[in-house]
Design a protein around this motif. Structure first.
Motif, short mmCIF file in Angstrom:
data_model
loop_
_atom_site.label_atom_id
_atom_site.label_comp_id
_atom_site.label_asym_id
_atom_site.label_seq_id
_atom_site.Cartn_x
_atom_site.Cartn_y
_atom_site.Cartn_z
N LEU A 12 -19.63 -43.21 -17.66
CA LEU A 12 -19.46 -42.57 -18.96
C LEU A 12 -18.32 -41.57 -18.97
O LEU A 12 -17.48 -41.57 -19.87
CB LEU A 12 -20.77 -41.86 -19.35
N ALA A 13 -18.27 -40.71 -17.95
CA ALA A 13 -17.22 -39.70 -17.90
C ALA A 13 -15.85 -40.35 -17.78
O ALA A 13 -14.88 -39.90 -18.40
CB ALA A 13 -17.46 -38.74 -16.73
N ASP A 34 -19.35 -33.05 -14.85
CA ASP A 34 -20.13 -34.21 -15.26
C ASP A 34 -21.23 -33.81 -16.24
O ASP A 34 -21.45 -34.48 -17.26
CB ASP A 34 -20.74 -34.90 -14.04
N ARG A 46 -20.89 -35.19 -20.40
CA ARG A 46 -21.85 -36.13 -20.99
C ARG A 46 -22.44 -35.62 -22.29
O ARG A 46 -23.03 -36.39 -23.07
CB ARG A 46 -22.96 -36.48 -19.99
N MET A 72 -22.04 -40.30 -24.71
CA MET A 72 -23.26 -41.08 -24.50
C MET A 72 -23.49 -41.98 -25.70
O MET A 72 -23.39 -41.56 -26.85
CB MET A 72 -24.46 -40.16 -24.30
#
Length: 252
Positions: A10-11, A141, A145, A151
């Motif tokens: 995701l990051a 992190d 998110r 997300m």
């Protein structure tokens, strides 16, 4: 070390899409001697080395600007003696446009540069790492998110550990009956198969409370302290309803 794990999942996708940006600055670039020295022996004696204030000052000034400068954002030194990182602080940082993280090494950094730049000190917990870089990766992190668009399911964040002051409830997926390596059948709790959203929600809350009370008494105490007024209001309302029913005349 950077972006490291932040360049994946995701990051990493968010970094690639420009949702957030990362600038890595090598402190040795600001050293003033041919050996690119960034540390020296501590005054007063003792083991280890301490990062020099003049080198760090130059690195911070070039990166974040002087203390109080417009647009400087928050400047943080990762240190085991700092404020413990929690979800509340993560949310604060996620709402901050710019954050500068100073990753120390050796025995730490000269106190004078922390004072001069007004650096906040943040810790991951009561343990010691070889340097601030792993701590910085974890902090970034956790913050990234929470940024909008990172997300896919925004509801997920609201149900995670610490969002309600509780640890998260257990999760289950297919198969409904799983036989482990010892031949024991392990079954998903029946309520999760019921399709009754209200009962599922109540079960998850009860499990989150049970786990938090058992594993984190400190969190459980804070959670209980934050809820007495709500519980009291609920009791009054219930009592009011019971009284109303008690005095309702019976239909003739």
């Amino acid at each position: 070390m950077f972006p490291g794990s932040l360049g994946h999942s995701l990051a990493g996708k968010a970094l690639e899409n420009g949702v957030w940006a990362l600038e890595s600055v090598d402190i040795r670039s600001f050293a003033r001697d041919k050996h690119r020295s960034v540390d020296d022996t501590p005054f007063g004696g003792g083991a280890g080395m301490v990062m020099r204030p003049d080198v760090l000052d130059a690195a911070l000034a070039a990166t974040a600007g002087p203390a109080g400068a417009p647009g400087r954002g928050r400047a943080i030194y990762l240190s085991p003696r700092g404020r413990v990182l929690n979800q509340e602080l993560v949310k604060e940082l996620a709402a901050t446009p710019v954050v500068t993280l100073l990753c120390g090494r050796y025995e730490g950094v000269d106190q004078r540069v922390l004072d001069a730049h007004g650096l906040e000190e943040v810790s991951l917990g009561d343990f010691v790492l070889s340097g601030g870089e792993p701590a910085a990766l974890c902090l970034i992190d956790a913050v990234v998110r929470l940024l909008p668009g990172v997300m896919g399911n925004t509801e997920t964040a609201g149900e995670e550990s610490f969002e309600r002051g509780l640890l998260e409830y257990p999760h289950y997926t297919r198969p409904a009956v799983w036989t482990d390596g010892q031949g024991v059948d392990r079954v998903v709790p029946e309520v999760l198969l019921s399709g009754h959203h209200g009962k599922v929600k109540a079960w998850r809350l009860a499990e989150a409370e049970r786990i938090t009370e058992a594993r984190r008494p400190d969190l459980w105490s804070l959670y209980q302290a934050s809820r007495p007024a709500e519980r009291g209001t609920k009791r009054v309302k219930n009592e009011g309803r019971r009284q109303a029913r008690r005095h309702d005349p019976k239909p003739e």
